[in-house]
Design a protein around this motif. Structure first.
Motif, PDB file in Angstrom:
ATOM      1  N   GLU A  77       0.831  -1.191   0.000  1.00  0.00           N
ATOM      2  CA  GLU A  77       0.000   0.000   0.000  1.00  0.00           C
ATOM      3  C   GLU A  77       0.876   1.256   0.000  1.00  0.00           C
ATOM      4  O   GLU A  77       1.820   1.360   0.756  1.00  0.00           O
ATOM      5  CB  GLU A  77      -0.895  -0.020   1.231  1.00  0.00           C
ATOM      6  N   LYS A  78       0.551   2.160  -0.864  1.00  0.00           N
ATOM      7  CA  LYS A  78       1.285   3.420  -0.939  1.00  0.00           C
ATOM      8  C   LYS A  78       0.253   4.536  -1.000  1.00  0.00           C
ATOM      9  O   LYS A  78      -0.409   4.723  -2.013  1.00  0.00           O
ATOM     10  CB  LYS A  78       2.182   3.433  -2.172  1.00  0.00           C
ATOM     11  N   ILE A  79       0.114   5.262   0.100  1.00  0.00           N
ATOM     12  CA  ILE A  79      -0.873   6.328   0.215  1.00  0.00           C
ATOM     13  C   ILE A  79      -0.242   7.648  -0.241  1.00  0.00           C
ATOM     14  O   ILE A  79       0.837   8.012   0.205  1.00  0.00           O
ATOM     15  CB  ILE A  79      -1.376   6.473   1.662  1.00  0.00           C
ATOM     16  N   VAL A  80      -0.944   8.336  -1.130  1.00  0.00           N
ATOM     17  CA  VAL A  80      -0.488   9.627  -1.634  1.00  0.00           C
ATOM     18  C   VAL A  80      -1.602  10.641  -1.377  1.00  0.00           C
ATOM     19  O   VAL A  80      -2.778  10.345  -1.599  1.00  0.00           O
ATOM     20  CB  VAL A  80      -0.172   9.559  -3.148  1.00  0.00           C
TER      21      VAL A  80
ATOM     22  N   VAL B  14      -5.823   3.910  -9.589  1.00  0.00           N
ATOM     23  CA  VAL B  14      -5.610   4.559  -8.301  1.00  0.00           C
ATOM     24  C   VAL B  14      -6.920   4.479  -7.527  1.00  0.00           C
ATOM     25  O   VAL B  14      -7.978   4.817  -8.047  1.00  0.00           O
ATOM     26  CB  VAL B  14      -5.171   6.032  -8.499  1.00  0.00           C
ATOM     27  N   ASN B  15      -6.847   4.002  -6.289  1.00  0.00           N
ATOM     28  CA  ASN B  15      -8.030   3.832  -5.458  1.00  0.00           C
ATOM     29  C   ASN B  15      -8.191   5.039  -4.535  1.00  0.00           C
ATOM     30  O   ASN B  15      -7.307   5.321  -3.725  1.00  0.00           O
ATOM     31  CB  ASN B  15      -7.896   2.550  -4.638  1.00  0.00           C
ATOM     32  N   VAL B  16      -9.302   5.759  -4.663  1.00  0.00           N
ATOM     33  CA  VAL B  16      -9.545   6.938  -3.831  1.00  0.00           C
ATOM     34  C   VAL B  16     -10.000   6.484  -2.449  1.00  0.00           C
ATOM     35  O   VAL B  16     -10.960   5.732  -2.312  1.00  0.00           O
ATOM     36  CB  VAL B  16     -10.594   7.871  -4.474  1.00  0.00           C
ATOM     37  N   LEU B  17      -9.301   6.941  -1.417  1.00  0.00           N
ATOM     38  CA  LEU B  17      -9.619   6.583  -0.034  1.00  0.00           C
ATOM     39  C   LEU B  17     -10.455   7.652   0.653  1.00  0.00           C
ATOM     40  O   LEU B  17     -11.412   7.324   1.349  1.00  0.00           O
ATOM     41  CB  LEU B  17      -8.321   6.343   0.751  1.00  0.00           C
TER      42      LEU B  17
ATOM     43  N   SER C 138      -8.848  17.924  -1.399  1.00  0.00           N
ATOM     44  CA  SER C 138      -7.735  17.098  -0.943  1.00  0.00           C
ATOM     45  C   SER C 138      -8.162  15.644  -1.078  1.00  0.00           C
ATOM     46  O   SER C 138      -9.223  15.256  -0.594  1.00  0.00           O
ATOM     47  CB  SER C 138      -7.403  17.428   0.514  1.00  0.00           C
ATOM     48  N   LEU C 139      -7.350  14.840  -1.764  1.00  0.00           N
ATOM     49  CA  LEU C 139      -7.635  13.422  -1.959  1.00  0.00           C
ATOM     50  C   LEU C 139      -6.525  12.585  -1.346  1.00  0.00           C
ATOM     51  O   LEU C 139      -5.345  12.882  -1.535  1.00  0.00           O
ATOM     52  CB  LEU C 139      -7.699  13.083  -3.449  1.00  0.00           C
ATOM     53  N   SER C 140      -6.902  11.553  -0.621  1.00  0.00           N
ATOM     54  CA  SER C 140      -5.949  10.527  -0.210  1.00  0.00           C
ATOM     55  C   SER C 140      -6.223   9.334  -1.099  1.00  0.00           C
ATOM     56  O   SER C 140      -7.373   8.885  -1.209  1.00  0.00           O
ATOM     57  CB  SER C 140      -6.142  10.144   1.255  1.00  0.00           C
ATOM     58  N   VAL C 141      -5.178   8.854  -1.767  1.00  0.00           N
ATOM     59  CA  VAL C 141      -5.345   7.761  -2.717  1.00  0.00           C
ATOM     60  C   VAL C 141      -4.330   6.656  -2.456  1.00  0.00           C
ATOM     61  O   VAL C 141      -3.226   6.909  -1.975  1.00  0.00           O
ATOM     62  CB  VAL C 141      -5.225   8.259  -4.178  1.00  0.00           C
TER      63      VAL C 141
ATOM     64  N   LEU D   1      -1.222  19.060  -7.072  1.00  0.00           N
ATOM     65  CA  LEU D   1       0.097  18.858  -6.438  1.00  0.00           C
ATOM     66  C   LEU D   1       0.052  17.638  -5.523  1.00  0.00           C
ATOM     67  O   LEU D   1      -0.934  17.392  -4.833  1.00  0.00           O
ATOM     68  CB  LEU D   1       0.480  20.052  -5.574  1.00  0.00           C
ATOM     69  N   ILE D   2       1.163  16.915  -5.485  1.00  0.00           N
ATOM     70  CA  ILE D   2       1.334  15.854  -4.494  1.00  0.00           C
ATOM     71  C   ILE D   2       1.855  16.529  -3.252  1.00  0.00           C
ATOM     72  O   ILE D   2       2.887  17.193  -3.284  1.00  0.00           O
ATOM     73  CB  ILE D   2       2.319  14.783  -4.993  1.00  0.00           C
TER      74      ILE D   2
END
Length: 149
Positions: free
Chosen positions: A68-71, A96-99, A114-117, A143-144
């Motif tokens: 898992e890599k959360i961005v 990419v899975n949107v959390l 703001s998205l956490s993916v 932006l990341i």
């Protein structure tokens, strides 16, 4: 190896047959760079090449299964119908899975999102697709702002 429809099972290494434990060790040696090739890895692990090839695609260390890599992405979107939907569709096309989604109330025609993916299944690194995301119609900035595991 034929793909099984059976689910994965989490089993303590102590109950595994010796050949499977040694396969795990050979794979670890290869991944760590302690062995330069399969022949060297199986020799160091005390395993035959045929046993290694029999099990290598079916046995994984537990930590290898967790990728898992959360961005976290910060966006400024034009306040018009369909822009956020387009962004979410783009992310889906990148696997990419949107959390989480947090959106501000639009002010002066713009909304901050703001998205956490989770990018574990993405074919490309976030740095590769963020520029394309920023170029979508109605996306004023992308932006990341954070990367975690």
């Amino acid at each position: 190896m034929k793909k099984s429809k059976e689910p994965f099972a989490l089993v303590h290494v102590d109950v595994l047959p010796e050949a499977i434990r040694r396969t795990l060790e050979a794979k670890r040696l290869l991944e760590a760079g302690e062995a330069g090739n399969v022949q060297e890895a199986v020799r160091m692990a005390g395993l035959s090449r045929s046993s290694f090839y029999k099990y290598k695609d079916a046995v994984f260390a537990f930590n290898a299964m967790i990728r898992e890599k959360i961005v976290t992405i910060s966006l400024v979107l034009e306040h018009k119908s369909g822009v956020l939907s387009q962004v979410l569709g783009f992310l889906a096309s990148e696997n990419v899975n949107v959390l989480t989604v947090h959106q501000s109330i639009p002010l002066q025609g713009e909304a901050t999102v703001s998205l956490s993916v989770d990018t574990a299944q993405a074919a490309r690194e976030p740095e590769e697709w963020i520029r394309e995301l920023a170029g979508l119609s109605g996306v004023r900035r992308a932006l990341i702002v954070g990367v975690g595991h």
